[in-house]
Design a protein around this motif. Structure first.
Motif, short mmCIF file in Angstrom:
data_model
loop_
_atom_site.label_atom_id
_atom_site.label_comp_id
_atom_site.label_asym_id
_atom_site.label_seq_id
_atom_site.Cartn_x
_atom_site.Cartn_y
_atom_site.Cartn_z
N ARG A 96 0.84 -1.18 0.00
CA ARG A 96 0.00 0.00 0.00
C ARG A 96 0.88 1.24 0.00
N VAL A 97 0.41 2.29 -0.64
CA VAL A 97 1.18 3.52 -0.71
C VAL A 97 1.42 4.09 0.69
N ASN A 98 2.64 4.56 0.91
CA ASN A 98 2.94 5.23 2.19
C ASN A 98 3.62 6.57 2.00
N ALA A 99 3.93 6.90 0.74
CA ALA A 99 4.54 8.22 0.49
C ALA A 99 4.44 8.56 -0.99
N VAL A 100 4.38 9.87 -1.26
CA VAL A 100 4.45 10.39 -2.61
C VAL A 100 5.86 10.94 -2.82
N ILE A 101 6.50 10.53 -3.90
CA ILE A 101 7.86 10.99 -4.21
C ILE A 101 7.76 12.10 -5.25
N THR A 102 8.39 13.24 -4.97
CA THR A 102 8.38 14.35 -5.91
C THR A 102 9.81 14.77 -6.23
#
Length: 442
Positions: A221-227
């Motif tokens: 499951r997603v735990n962070a957005v990388i930018t």
């Protein structure tokens, strides 16, 4: 006469019902890849925060209603994969049985709408990453918004992104809004967008501008957005990066489309191929002010184009007069309205223009409950023709935007706004409406 409609939501069912009313001998088949027909997509953000009780509430007519009351062969879970123009037939697959089908038509309407854009980011398939377009999307988000979800990240600050930022905040979630551009709501000019940004920040939305998403992290499951500027921990992601016309299945046909994949149509909703029509979010929309085919997918336009397509398919010729790009959304305590073209668009189109802005009150200053209206009008510098308007405030925005939209449709000048006989009483207006006060400055 055998009519086939591909797509069973706004444009498709508006057309099917118009055919049903016009041609008593019509044999109408509607092919819908989803499960539901004729529902209000614009109401979905309000289902998620409980303002609308359920997804059932936004359904205008059920599949059974179309079948039983109107004798329409309304099919669900039916995906069209090919249109054979020469033999006038469509082919596809039933998603339940996995069986293929081929149907012949005399007249065909393509009303397949648009699909959310999902860039090929790393980790895009992780659980907890959503889009919002259908009833199924809505149910998926609602099932996923558990008490364990504390922080939601929204990618994209268009209409859906803004509405969902408010929706998630209203149910107590921490919200981060990531926008790769330098402003929220790019359909507004940057000076007006600043008011929207201030409202977001005031309501504790973490706004990140000029920041581009590159991927997502997490095991299952997603735990962070990388930018491109770092990592944003999160419990759930809504991707609202825009939409594109659902027309890939037409790539091997001679049907003419623009660069975005929207089908070119004329005023009768006819495509470049005889007996093939298109309407709604998969088609182009003639813009009265720009005087060119545009692509501004909105529910109002889909319903109008669908009705007009159905009438013409049944040989009752009427024409689509075009759009002026009118829209309004609620964003926390503000109403955000716009119509026509922005200053940014005027520059891009090399239109000679002038701008007037004004900060005014929504009604007579001496009457209780007065609120501020921020108004911006764009008009032609030589002819004075009104080109566009943007209004942001807590009350009275819808009233003025509709007046401006009507003025744009009739190609009025900014000076002619002074001559309009607009409603006045102290609880609703001043003796001179704010848009009239602006026009007096020109």
């Amino acid at each position: 006469m055998k009519y086939i409609v591909i797509g069973g939501v706004a444009a498709g069912m508006s057309a099917a019902m118009e055919i049903n009313r016009t041609d008593e001998l019509a044999e109408i088949t509607v092919l819908e890849r989803g499960e539901n027909y004729s529902y209000g997509q614009c109401g979905l953000p309000y289902v998620i925060n409980g303002m609308v009780p359920s997804t059932d509430a936004v359904i205008a007519k059920t599949v059974e209603t179309f079948r039983e009351k109107y004798d329409i062969d309304a099919r669900v879970h039916t995906k069209v994969t090919k249109v054979d123009i020469r033999n006038q037939q469509v082919s596809g697959i039933n998603l339940d049985s996995n069986q293929s089908f081929t149907l012949k038509y005399d007249r065909l309407l393509i009303a397949t709408g648009s699909d959310p854009i999902l860039p090929k980011w790393s980790g895009i398939d992780l659980e907890g990453i959503h889009t919002l377009k259908t009833l199924e999307d809505t149910d998926g988000i609602m099932a996923d918004i558990t008490e364990e979800v504390k922080h939601v990240t929204i990618v994209g600050a268009g209409y859906i992104g803004l509405e969902m930022a408010e929706s998630f905040r209203s149910i107590g979630k921490k919200v981060t809004l990531i926008q790769r551009g330098d402003q929220l709501a790019k359909v507004f000019d940057q000076d007006m967008s600043k008011l929207i940004e201030n409202e977001a920040v005031y309501n504790q939305v973490d706004v990140k501008l000029e920041e581009e998403v590159t991927g997502f992290s997490g095991e299952k499951r997603v735990n962070a957005v990388i930018t491109d500027k770092g990592t944003c921990p999160t419990d759930l992601v809504l991707v609202s990066a825009g939409v594109r016309p659902n027309t890939k299945f037409l790539k091997d046909t001679a049907i003419q489309m623009n660069r975005e994949g929207a089908i070119h149509v004329n005023a009768y909703m006819e495509t470049s191929i005889p007996n093939v029509y298109a309407a709604g979010d998969c088609a182009t929309h003639y813009h009265i002010i720009k005087q060119l085919d545009d692509y501004i997918p909105l529910g109002t336009t889909s319903n109008k184009q669908g009705r007009i397509a159905g009438a013409n398919m049944a040989r009752n010729p009427i024409t689509f007069k075009g759009i002026v790009g009118t829209s309004i959304i609620k964003f926390f305590d503000l109403d955000l309205g716009r119509t026509g073209i922005t200053e940014t668009e005027a520059k891009r189109l090399n239109i000679s223009y002038k701008v007037e802005t004004r900060k005014d009150t929504d009604h007579a200053g001496y009457y209780p409950g007065v609120e501020t209206l921020h108004t911006k009008l764009i008009y032609h510098s030589k002819t004075g023709q009104l080109l566009g308007g943007q209004i942001i405030g807590k009350k009275g925005v819808d009233k003025r935007i509709d007046v401006l939209a009507t003025a744009l449709y009739n190609q009025m000048t900014i000076q002619q706004l002074q001559d309009l006989d607009l409603a006045y009483a102290p609880p609703y207006n001043s003796v001179w409406d704010p848009i009239q006060k602006i026009s007096r400055k020109t």
